[in-house]
Design an enzyme around this catalytic site. Structure first.
Site, PDB file in Angstrom:
ATOM      1  NE  ARG B  73      45.003  36.154  68.487  1.00  4.87           N
ATOM      2  CZ  ARG B  73      43.783  36.377  68.943  1.00  4.87           C
ATOM      3  NH1 ARG B  73      42.752  35.939  68.264  1.00  4.87           N
ATOM      4  NH2 ARG B  73      43.595  37.043  70.059  1.00  4.87           N
ATOM      5  CE1 TYR B  77      45.309  30.307  66.182  1.00  8.38           C
ATOM      6  CE2 TYR B  77      44.758  31.748  64.360  1.00  8.38           C
ATOM      7  CZ  TYR B  77      44.618  31.405  65.680  1.00  8.38           C
ATOM      8  OH  TYR B  77      43.801  32.123  66.499  1.00  8.38           O
ATOM      9  CE1 TYR B  99      35.533  25.503  76.729  1.00  8.33           C
ATOM     10  CE2 TYR B  99      35.527  27.400  75.263  1.00  8.33           C
ATOM     11  CZ  TYR B  99      35.050  26.746  76.375  1.00  8.33           C
ATOM     12  OH  TYR B  99      34.103  27.361  77.152  1.00  8.33           O
TER      13      TYR B  99
END
Lengths: 74, 268
Positions: B73, B77, B99
């Protein structure tokens, strides 16, 4: 997702009054209203079921491949 | 030969959030930024939200292609930051849409803003509605009444976070507890939840009532709030985006000495 179907649901979401009225209509009324808005039979039935709470939009819609990957990893 | 010192003017970055409810939570300011951007990058959780953003600005593209199975991850990123910043550095007015609240449980937006500001580029974030804002409204919680602590659930567990159990406690992403790679099945999450329950039992009784909560995502779907005893949390089916709310254990006694001193200062 079918752009026409997506637009129908987004427009509904952007109009809380219409969304409430649509939600409170019967399943048959929902389908007729969706068809009147230009959706084909399948999409109208799908939209009606989503708003009726019969199926979940995340689990049942055929999302793009990218979105599928995102959902698996997120 | 003289090198030209002229350089293309750097662009602007505005990071905005959609809130949680499709069509209902986005601020007018955020919508303006999306509509007027040269380029929009988005990372959202539903195809309808994506469709809405693309309708607002056809120059929109997803960041979701950067999620690749097996890729860390942290790498994903940093690639997001790179893609966003390169567009701004090339002189474009860029809007990055996330979101919920773009600054909550999201590393890339903060990192992109820091990188651009170090170069003297105009970069900033607009506030948006996050899950705790919805939780306060839906569950009737006033964080000013006794205080409020919140932690990402995995971090709470592995970092042995300390908190005051007489305050409200919110644990984000309990449905993703311990998930570092591709999402695992329901049973794995439940095993992880048992660890969390064991940790929380240091402060709360087995019968302490907690709430597993997910805000409404569409006007036609209600929010989800399941109340249960703490020791039964691991028996529940947990949704990935669920938040756990733990009410205060007991009231804290008032410090009469501090109260007396405040009173004295007010009168003097």
């Amino acid at each position: 997702m079918n752009p026409k179907l997506a637009k129908f649901l987004v427009d509904l979401a952007l109009s809380p009054g219409e969304a409430t009225a649509f939600k409170e209509a019967s399943m048959n009324e929902k389908i007729q209203q969706a068809k009147a808005a230009g959706l084909n039979d399948d999409d109208a039935a799908y939209a009606a079921q989503v708003v009726h709470g019969v199926i979940s939009i995340e689990s049942e819609l055929p999302p793009s491949q990218a979105t599928q990957t995102f959902k698996k990893i997120w | 030969m003289v090198k030209s010192r002229t350089r293309r003017a750097a662009g602007v970055l505005r990071v905005v959030g959609t809130g949680l409810l499709l069509g209902g939570h986005m601020t007018r300011q955020a919508e303006h930024e999306i509509r007027t951007a040269d380029r929009v990058f988005y990372l959202l959780n539903s195809p309808l939200m994506e469709s809405w953003i693309r309708d607002m600005n056809p120059r929109s593209e997803t960041l979701v292609d950067l999620y690749v199975p097996g890729r860390l991850r942290s790498v994903t990123y940093s690639l997001m930051v790179k893609r966003i910043c390169q567009a701004v550095e090339a002189g474009q007015r860029v809007c990055a849409v996330f979101y919920g609240h773009p600054g909550v449980l999201a590393q890339a937006p903060h990192a992109a803003i820091r990188r651009l500001r170090r170069q003297g580029i105009d970069a900033g974030m607009l506030p948006a509605i996050s899950a705790d804002a919805c939780l306060f409204a839906d569950l009737g919680v006033n964080p000013g009444d006794g205080g409020y602590a919140c932690f990402e659930a995995t971090d709470f567990l592995v970092s042995r976070r300390r908190f005051d159990s007489t305050s409200h406690l919110v644990l984000w992403q309990v449905g993703l507890l311990g998930v570092t790679g591709p999402a695992t099945g329901r049973s794995a999450a439940q095993r992880h939840l048992q660890l969390l329950v064991r940790r929380l039992r240091r402060w709360y009784s087995a019968a302490h009532k907690v709430v597993l909560y997910a805000a409404s995502a569409f006007p036609w779907t209600p929010m989800v709030a399941v109340q249960c005893r703490l020791d039964r949390v691991a028996n529940l089916e947990i949704l990935p985006m669920m938040t756990m709310y733990v009410p205060p254990r007991v009231g804290r006694a008032v410090d009469r000495d501090a109260l007396r001193r405040l009173h004295h200062l007010a009168e003097s």
